[in-house]
Design a protein around this motif. Structure first.
Motif, PDB file in Angstrom:
ATOM      1  N   LEU A 189       2.503   4.714   1.369  1.00 19.12           N
ATOM      2  CA  LEU A 189       2.577   4.899   2.903  1.00 19.12           C
ATOM      3  C   LEU A 189       1.894   6.261   2.910  1.00 19.12           C
ATOM      4  O   LEU A 189       1.452   7.442   2.070  1.00 19.12           O
ATOM      5  CB  LEU A 189       3.967   5.442   2.861  1.00 19.12           C
ATOM      6  CG  LEU A 189       5.249   4.304   2.507  1.00 19.12           C
ATOM      7  CD1 LEU A 189       5.381   3.237   1.770  1.00 19.12           C
ATOM      8  CD2 LEU A 189       6.764   4.618   3.165  1.00 19.12           C
ATOM      9  N   SER A 190       1.342   6.991   4.859  1.00 14.72           N
ATOM     10  CA  SER A 190       0.674   7.865   5.272  1.00 14.72           C
ATOM     11  C   SER A 190       1.893   7.787   6.261  1.00 14.72           C
ATOM     12  O   SER A 190       1.710   7.469   6.714  1.00 14.72           O
ATOM     13  CB  SER A 190      -0.530   7.860   4.929  1.00 14.72           C
ATOM     14  OG  SER A 190      -1.373   8.408   5.395  1.00 14.72           O
ATOM     15  N   TRP A 199       3.937   9.406  12.531  1.00 17.41           N
ATOM     16  CA  TRP A 199       3.464   7.814  12.111  1.00 17.41           C
ATOM     17  C   TRP A 199       3.274   7.847  11.048  1.00 17.41           C
ATOM     18  O   TRP A 199       2.795   8.029   9.853  1.00 17.41           O
ATOM     19  CB  TRP A 199       2.007   7.915  13.229  1.00 17.41           C
ATOM     20  CG  TRP A 199       2.252   8.093  14.243  1.00 17.41           C
ATOM     21  CD1 TRP A 199       2.397   9.100  15.065  1.00 17.41           C
ATOM     22  CD2 TRP A 199       2.475   6.623  15.783  1.00 17.41           C
ATOM     23  NE1 TRP A 199       1.975   9.242  16.368  1.00 17.41           N
ATOM     24  CE2 TRP A 199       1.993   7.631  16.872  1.00 17.41           C
ATOM     25  CE3 TRP A 199       2.199   5.485  15.308  1.00 17.41           C
ATOM     26  CZ2 TRP A 199       1.876   6.784  18.399  1.00 17.41           C
ATOM     27  CZ3 TRP A 199       2.266   4.281  16.349  1.00 17.41           C
ATOM     28  CH2 TRP A 199       1.924   5.840  17.526  1.00 17.41           C
ATOM     29  N   THR A 225       0.662  -1.228   0.053  1.00 12.78           N
ATOM     30  CA  THR A 225      -0.232  -0.494   0.038  1.00 12.78           C
ATOM     31  C   THR A 225       1.226   1.454  -0.291  1.00 12.78           C
ATOM     32  O   THR A 225       2.113   1.371   0.621  1.00 12.78           O
ATOM     33  CB  THR A 225      -0.608   0.734   1.685  1.00 12.78           C
ATOM     34  OG1 THR A 225      -0.141  -0.095   2.268  1.00 12.78           O
ATOM     35  CG2 THR A 225      -2.047  -0.922   1.305  1.00 12.78           C
ATOM     36  N   TYR A 282       2.014   4.692   7.851  1.00 18.43           N
ATOM     37  CA  TYR A 282       1.054   3.841   8.281  1.00 18.43           C
ATOM     38  C   TYR A 282       1.424   3.062   6.696  1.00 18.43           C
ATOM     39  O   TYR A 282       1.856   3.760   5.453  1.00 18.43           O
ATOM     40  CB  TYR A 282      -0.270   4.510   7.930  1.00 18.43           C
ATOM     41  CG  TYR A 282      -0.703   4.424   9.543  1.00 18.43           C
ATOM     42  CD1 TYR A 282      -0.936   3.488  10.371  1.00 18.43           C
ATOM     43  CD2 TYR A 282      -0.410   5.673   9.782  1.00 18.43           C
ATOM     44  CE1 TYR A 282      -1.349   4.348  12.314  1.00 18.43           C
ATOM     45  CE2 TYR A 282      -0.746   6.570  10.937  1.00 18.43           C
ATOM     46  CZ  TYR A 282      -0.940   5.670  12.493  1.00 18.43           C
ATOM     47  OH  TYR A 282      -1.237   5.887  13.075  1.00 18.43           O
ATOM     48  N   PHE A 283       1.645   1.078   6.948  1.00 21.66           N
ATOM     49  CA  PHE A 283       1.526   1.301   5.159  1.00 21.66           C
ATOM     50  C   PHE A 283       1.231  -0.082   5.382  1.00 21.66           C
ATOM     51  O   PHE A 283       1.239  -0.963   6.871  1.00 21.66           O
ATOM     52  CB  PHE A 283       2.781   1.702   5.143  1.00 21.66           C
ATOM     53  CG  PHE A 283       3.808   0.245   5.617  1.00 21.66           C
ATOM     54  CD1 PHE A 283       4.504  -0.501   5.735  1.00 21.66           C
ATOM     55  CD2 PHE A 283       4.949   1.990   5.923  1.00 21.66           C
ATOM     56  CE1 PHE A 283       5.437  -0.757   7.482  1.00 21.66           C
ATOM     57  CE2 PHE A 283       5.508   1.260   7.382  1.00 21.66           C
ATOM     58  CZ  PHE A 283       6.516   0.174   7.064  1.00 21.66           C
ATOM     59  N   GLY A 284       0.734  -1.080   4.597  1.00 26.19           N
ATOM     60  CA  GLY A 284       0.379  -2.412   4.466  1.00 26.19           C
ATOM     61  C   GLY A 284       1.697  -3.494   3.943  1.00 26.19           C
ATOM     62  O   GLY A 284       1.976  -3.055   3.632  1.00 26.19           O
TER      63      GLY A 284
END
Length: 75
Positions: free
Chosen positions: A54-55, A65, A52, A67-69
């Motif tokens: 990155l955020s 922070w 996914t 976030y990624f999958g």
């Protein structure tokens, strides 16, 4: 600060997220690049990818922070 993921394309290593600190400079020669996350560090044969985008967010205490999958979501 910039975060990028390696998807393993072009023979690269999949499953890695890198942090690039530009130090306020446009010249990449002054940037610091470091490994932020390695999905395969405990099992080099697993070939886990970052699947996914990155955020990055900053919380109320000015902490970053990312976030990624890494999981699969296709059949």
């Amino acid at each position: 600060m910039v975060y990028i993921a390696s998807d393993g394309a072009e023979g690269g290593d999949p499953g890695k997220v890198f942090r690039i600190v530009t130090n306020g400079n446009d010249d990449p020669g002054f940037w610091d690049i470091s490994l932020f996350f390695d999905a395969n560090k405990n099992d080099a044969d697993s070939h886990q990818h970052i699947n996914t985008a990155l955020s990055v967010v900053v919380d109320d205490d000015d902490r970053f922070w990312v976030y990624f999958g890494t999981g699969r979501y296709w059949g």
